[in-house]
Design a protein around this motif. Structure first.
Motif, PDB file in Angstrom:
ATOM      1  N   LEU A 272       0.866  -1.180   0.067  1.00 45.04           N
ATOM      2  CA  LEU A 272       0.047  -0.123   0.037  1.00 45.04           C
ATOM      3  C   LEU A 272       0.938   1.252  -0.024  1.00 45.04           C
ATOM      4  O   LEU A 272       2.091   1.225   0.737  1.00 45.04           O
ATOM      5  CB  LEU A 272      -0.957  -0.038   1.449  1.00 45.04           C
ATOM      6  CG  LEU A 272      -1.756  -1.320   1.505  1.00 45.04           C
ATOM      7  CD1 LEU A 272      -2.628  -1.108   2.793  1.00 45.04           C
ATOM      8  CD2 LEU A 272      -2.930  -1.423   0.193  1.00 45.04           C
ATOM      9  N   ASP A 273       0.459   2.395  -0.595  1.00 42.77           N
ATOM     10  CA  ASP A 273       1.330   3.530  -0.699  1.00 42.77           C
ATOM     11  C   ASP A 273       0.848   4.340   0.651  1.00 42.77           C
ATOM     12  O   ASP A 273       0.125   3.770   1.437  1.00 42.77           O
ATOM     13  CB  ASP A 273       0.760   4.359  -1.950  1.00 42.77           C
ATOM     14  CG  ASP A 273      -0.594   4.755  -1.963  1.00 42.77           C
ATOM     15  OD1 ASP A 273      -1.225   5.381  -3.122  1.00 42.77           O
ATOM     16  OD2 ASP A 273      -1.193   4.867  -0.705  1.00 42.77           O
ATOM     17  N   SER A 274       1.515   5.636   0.604  1.00 39.54           N
ATOM     18  CA  SER A 274       1.367   6.151   2.005  1.00 39.54           C
ATOM     19  C   SER A 274      -0.054   6.543   2.095  1.00 39.54           C
ATOM     20  O   SER A 274      -0.386   6.977   3.473  1.00 39.54           O
ATOM     21  CB  SER A 274       2.055   7.387   1.919  1.00 39.54           C
ATOM     22  OG  SER A 274       1.574   8.150   0.574  1.00 39.54           O
ATOM     23  N   ASN A 275      -1.186   6.599   1.095  1.00 42.33           N
ATOM     24  CA  ASN A 275      -2.535   6.600   1.375  1.00 42.33           C
ATOM     25  C   ASN A 275      -3.271   5.512   1.831  1.00 42.33           C
ATOM     26  O   ASN A 275      -4.398   5.618   1.721  1.00 42.33           O
ATOM     27  CB  ASN A 275      -3.065   7.617   0.272  1.00 42.33           C
ATOM     28  CG  ASN A 275      -2.309   9.019   0.094  1.00 42.33           C
ATOM     29  OD1 ASN A 275      -2.262   9.642   0.919  1.00 42.33           O
ATOM     30  ND2 ASN A 275      -1.919   9.145  -1.121  1.00 42.33           N
ATOM     31  N   GLY A 276      -2.564   4.297   1.912  1.00 41.70           N
ATOM     32  CA  GLY A 276      -2.894   3.188   2.129  1.00 41.70           C
ATOM     33  C   GLY A 276      -3.640   2.600   0.969  1.00 41.70           C
ATOM     34  O   GLY A 276      -4.515   1.727   1.022  1.00 41.70           O
ATOM     35  N   MET A 277      -3.221   2.971  -0.187  1.00 42.31           N
ATOM     36  CA  MET A 277      -3.879   2.470  -1.512  1.00 42.31           C
ATOM     37  C   MET A 277      -2.773   1.522  -2.249  1.00 42.31           C
ATOM     38  O   MET A 277      -1.824   1.875  -2.292  1.00 42.31           O
ATOM     39  CB  MET A 277      -4.446   3.661  -2.311  1.00 42.31           C
ATOM     40  CG  MET A 277      -5.565   4.463  -1.691  1.00 42.31           C
ATOM     41  SD  MET A 277      -6.885   3.476  -0.986  1.00 42.31           S
ATOM     42  CE  MET A 277      -7.369   2.986  -2.868  1.00 42.31           C
TER      43      MET A 277
END
Ligand code: G3I
Length: 365
Positions: A272-277
């Motif tokens: 996941l990226d820093s946005n949780g995506m």
């Protein structure tokens, strides 16, 4: 030539639209397979959770509600309320119920782990627990994870409350405590299917070798064991990519012993990226990992159930467990929209079993 292109385009569009006209459970039933998921009783009152669950699955398992720490708040109490909610939902929606789990060396209540019980006292406590819980759910739970995660990564018995800390009086006799637990479970409910459930022993490795040797010994000596649960928590896409062949080989050797295999806790984590995506290309890779595992089960007649560990990314153990670095591991997103992984599973179920892999047992009855 031009007309042919149009015909192909129309055909492709038509085929694309075919996907998922029926639900997973409808396709699974055509393939003679149970398709299940772990559930959380508090979420059964959430409309989208309940409707997706009832539509797509023909089997459920309590994620936590039938564990010691939920059932047994203290030594004198059995609290079946949450487990009963799962069973009632399943009955209302013609679903089978797996029980999880009667014996695990982890996540036991403090009164038990810090009770300073002798092996004799622990043996009695364990016998009472198994008997009471299995009798309570007799006729409602068709299969139990009797023992969960008793082996370490090398296939050796883990130090654990029920084995040797201090155990139930069999701490110097290897798998004898596991054998004893299966015999107690069979006496409590001789109709339930009894499974040994394990993590990270799904492919061909030292742990799965140890499981194979234990099950072969048990079957040779008439120990009442009916199946092996392969959890299949897949932590990364790299771990899952290309794993299906090994998993299929392991399923084949286990079922050749005369036991069933259930895939019990399937989830495939993506970064996941820093946005949780997640990235969309990772969700595509995730779909192919799911596809390979479902195919590995369908190609083995003794593999009779595929169960994911939850079904919406809204409720998964992984998020908190991985501190948000990975997740989105399930078939539906947080808004209960089907992901590419759902489509891949659906397509494999729809394609069904190969002609020589019709199930020996009909898991639906
Ligand atoms: O509900 C309480 C909450 O009231 C409290 O504030 C919070 C803080 O302690 O804890 C909450 O309970 C947690 C529960 O999950 C519900 O979220 C427990 O602490 C936590 O231990 C529990 O974790 C479960 C774990 O097993 C241990 O039982 C996970 O949900 C569950 O997914 C996980 O499942 C296991 C399988 O049983 C065996 N195979 C591995 C798999 C993943 O670890």
């Amino acid at each position: 030539m031009f007309i042919d292109c149009w015909k192909s385009a129309i055909l492709i569009a038509a085929l694309a639209s075919v996907c998922c006209a029926q639900s997973l459970r409808q396709e699974a039933e055509n393939a003679g397979l149970l398709v299940g998921t772990a559930v959380r009783p508090p979420q059964l009152s959430e409309a989208a959770y309940a409707s997706t669950l009832a539509r797509e699955f023909n089997m459920v398992e309590a994620e936590d509600a039938m564990k010691w720490w939920v059932l047994r708040p203290d030594r004198a109490t059995y609290d079946f309320r949450q487990g009963d909610e799962v069973v009632h939902f399943a009955k209302a929606h013609q679903m089978k119920v797996r029980g999880h789990c009667l014996v695990w060396g982890r996540y036991n209540p403090d009164w038990l782990t810090h009770g300073h019980f002798t092996p004799r006292q622990l043996s009695r406590l364990l016998r009472e627990h198994i008997t009471r819980v299995m009798k309570h759910y007799r006729g409602q739970v068709f299969a139990w994870d009797v023992v969960n995660e008793a082996l370490d990564e090398n296939g050796n018995l883990r130090d654990a409350l029920w084995y040797n800390q201090p155990g139930i009086g069999l701490s110097t006799e290897g798998t004898a405590y596991i054998e004893q637990v299966f015999r107690v479970a069979h006496k409590a409910d001789s109709h339930a299917l009894l499974f040994y459930n394990e993590a990270e022993g799904e492919g061909m490795n030292r742990k799965s070798d140890a499981i194979y040797v234990m099950v072969r010994d048990f079957k040779r000596r008439g120990v009442p064991i009916d199946g092996v649960g392969l959890q299949l928590h897949i932590p990364t896409l790299d771990a899952g990519t290309g794993a299906a062949a090994d998993i299929s080989s392991n399923i084949a050797r286990l079922t050749a012993l005369g036991v069933q295999v259930h895939i019990t806790e399937l989830d495939v984590s993506v970064p996941l990226d820093s946005n949780g995506m997640p990235k969309s290309e990772d969700l595509t890779r995730q779909a192919e990992v799911y596809r390979g595992i479902v195919r590995a089960c369908l190609n083995n007649p003794g593999c009779t159930a595929i169960q994911t560990w939850g079904f919406s990314d809204k409720y998964s153990w992984i998020g908190s467990h991985s501190h948000g670095t990975r997740g989105h591991a399930l078939l539906f997103d947080r808004a209960y929209q089907a992901k590419p992984a759902y489509r891949a599973v659906w397509e494999e179920l729809s394609a069904g079993r190969t002609s020589d892999s019709k199930p020996h047992v009909n898991p639906l009855h």
